[in-house]
Design a protein around this motif. Sequence first.
Motif, mmCIF file in Angstrom:
data_model
loop_
_atom_site.group_PDB
_atom_site.id
_atom_site.type_symbol
_atom_site.label_atom_id
_atom_site.label_comp_id
_atom_site.label_asym_id
_atom_site.label_seq_id
_atom_site.Cartn_x
_atom_site.Cartn_y
_atom_site.Cartn_z
ATOM 1 N N ASP A 333 0.850 -1.191 0.000
ATOM 2 C CA ASP A 333 0.000 0.000 0.000
ATOM 3 C C ASP A 333 0.885 1.240 0.000
ATOM 4 O OD1 ASP A 333 -1.934 1.886 0.163
ATOM 5 O OD2 ASP A 333 -2.960 1.005 1.889
ATOM 6 N N TRP A 334 0.859 1.981 -1.126
ATOM 7 C CA TRP A 334 1.714 3.164 -1.261
ATOM 8 C C TRP A 334 1.075 4.410 -0.640
ATOM 9 C CZ3 TRP A 334 5.933 0.899 -2.639
ATOM 10 C CH2 TRP A 334 5.934 -0.153 -3.557
ATOM 11 N N GLY A 335 -0.222 4.307 -0.354
ATOM 12 C CA GLY A 335 -0.921 5.472 0.185
ATOM 13 C C GLY A 335 -1.175 6.552 -0.860
ATOM 14 N N LYS A 336 -0.960 6.222 -2.119
ATOM 15 C CA LYS A 336 -1.252 7.141 -3.242
ATOM 16 C C LYS A 336 -1.528 6.257 -4.468
ATOM 17 C CE LYS A 336 3.703 7.727 -3.940
ATOM 18 N NZ LYS A 336 4.835 8.600 -4.021
ATOM 19 N N PRO A 337 -2.031 6.822 -5.575
ATOM 20 C CA PRO A 337 -2.437 5.971 -6.699
ATOM 21 C C PRO A 337 -1.334 5.016 -7.165
ATOM 22 C CG PRO A 337 -3.238 8.193 -7.026
ATOM 23 C CD PRO A 337 -2.359 8.227 -5.789
ATOM 24 N N GLY A 340 0.680 5.235 -10.727
ATOM 25 C CA GLY A 340 1.821 6.152 -10.830
ATOM 26 C C GLY A 340 3.088 5.523 -10.256
ATOM 27 N N VAL A 341 2.946 4.818 -9.146
ATOM 28 C CA VAL A 341 4.110 4.176 -8.523
ATOM 29 C C VAL A 341 4.623 3.055 -9.430
ATOM 30 C CG1 VAL A 341 4.975 3.030 -6.452
ATOM 31 C CG2 VAL A 341 3.170 4.732 -6.242
ATOM 32 N N GLN A 344 6.731 4.530 -11.988
ATOM 33 C CA GLN A 344 8.047 4.929 -11.463
ATOM 34 C C GLN A 344 8.994 3.727 -11.366
ATOM 35 O OE1 GLN A 344 6.442 7.056 -7.894
ATOM 36 N NE2 GLN A 344 8.086 8.499 -8.337
ATOM 37 N N ASN A 355 -2.771 -2.743 -9.803
ATOM 38 C CA ASN A 355 -3.646 -2.685 -8.633
ATOM 39 C C ASN A 355 -4.987 -3.339 -8.973
ATOM 40 O OD1 ASN A 355 -4.166 -0.028 -10.205
ATOM 41 N ND2 ASN A 355 -5.948 -0.287 -8.884
ATOM 42 N N THR A 361 -4.757 2.136 -4.225
ATOM 43 C CA THR A 361 -3.418 2.582 -3.795
ATOM 44 C C THR A 361 -2.459 1.420 -3.569
ATOM 45 O OG1 THR A 361 -4.040 2.565 -1.448
ATOM 46 C CG2 THR A 361 -4.395 4.626 -2.651
#
Length: 385
Positions: A333-337, A340-341, A344, A355, A361
């Motif tokens: 869980d990146w805590g953001k969308p 996008g991760v 990266q 996901n 997230t």
Amino acid sequence: MNDQDDAQQDLIQRGYSRRDAARILGVLGAGVAVATAGTPVWAQRNDGPEEGNFPKVRIGSNECWTGPFPVAQAAAAKIVSHANFYHPGTEVTDFKKTLATIEGVPVDHVLPWPGSSDPLSRIVVAFCSPQKGLVTADVSYEQPWGTAEWAGAKVTKVPLTPDYRHDVKAMLAANPDAGLYYICSPNNPTGTLTPVADIEWLVANKPAGSIVLVDEAYLHFSHGQSAAPLVAQGKDVIVLRTFSKLFGMAGMRLGATIARPDLHGRMMRYDGKRMSTNLPLPSVVCGTVALTQKALIEQRRAEMIAARDFTFAHLTKRGVKFIPSDANMFMVDWGKPAAGVQAQFLAAGVGIGRNWAPWPTMSRVTVGSMADMQAFCAALDKIMV
Ligand SMILES: Cc1ncc(COP(=O)(O)O)c(C=O)c1O
């Protein structure tokens, strides 16, 4: 009545109109791939890079980081010079006998397949219909959902329990008259096991005539128990296996179902036994030898667990949340969308997974080799600064 009439009657009893039944039998008989117009949403899913355009580190698709055991590879190579025959010897029977002995079921309860995707869809087609729906966990492996939609069957999705098991009581309550209850254990994408005791409860309480399908694609990576003993007891259970995961044979296409012969018979309505008889021989031989390599299986599992523990320790140190897993994958869980991760990581040469809709997230990460996971952790350190 001939076989075609028989099959049509079966579909009508399951709630298809006479016209729909004729359409399905026509489509299957003619081998036409598309039953409905357009590409369904589940088939448009972006699972990763295009073929030939892979990142350096491939930990996005739950494949094994290495190929089949060398002893199994050698057996596969040897059979190639006899591949002019459909059946040079007793290869398919040897496979069935080996798996049956290991799982403690009669030989006629085992069928090999070219992978497990084909039998998975077949099982949905055989046991679901407009009247008989599919019940699945959410999140889980989505392939059967798409097949059920194709078959006009209702798909009922039931959230996992807070500790990420299949909530069997809620699954039964959500559709007490389903044709098929799908249990993926360890579950894809969480890697979490559903105890056999929970599966036993579902089998004991489900409606007569419905089937519990236990997809054990990742079982060898865990210390979990198989549901195969339920098959040995004659229950309405089908166990699904693949050689694409711990055995490192995703590109060789070998899978198996373990079930009562009458249930297997329901899966064979449109092509006799061809798909489970005429198989890629090197794959069958490779799989047979691989199954007997108890020490190598344990060694590979231990290697994966060591790489996973290393990664979990790093994530914990960095304060990144993840779901503890019993298999070769886990959710972070990146805590953001997550999309996008994922991009990266890809830019850093590390291809992680996607996901799932209810968890925007979180990304699924496959456990690769120790070197793969070191590269993942190094990329994470760069991304997080
Ligand atoms: C849970 C599960 N079942 C079945 C399959 C199908 O695998 P295969 O067709 O390679 O056997 C997969 C593939 O990833 C899976 O994750």
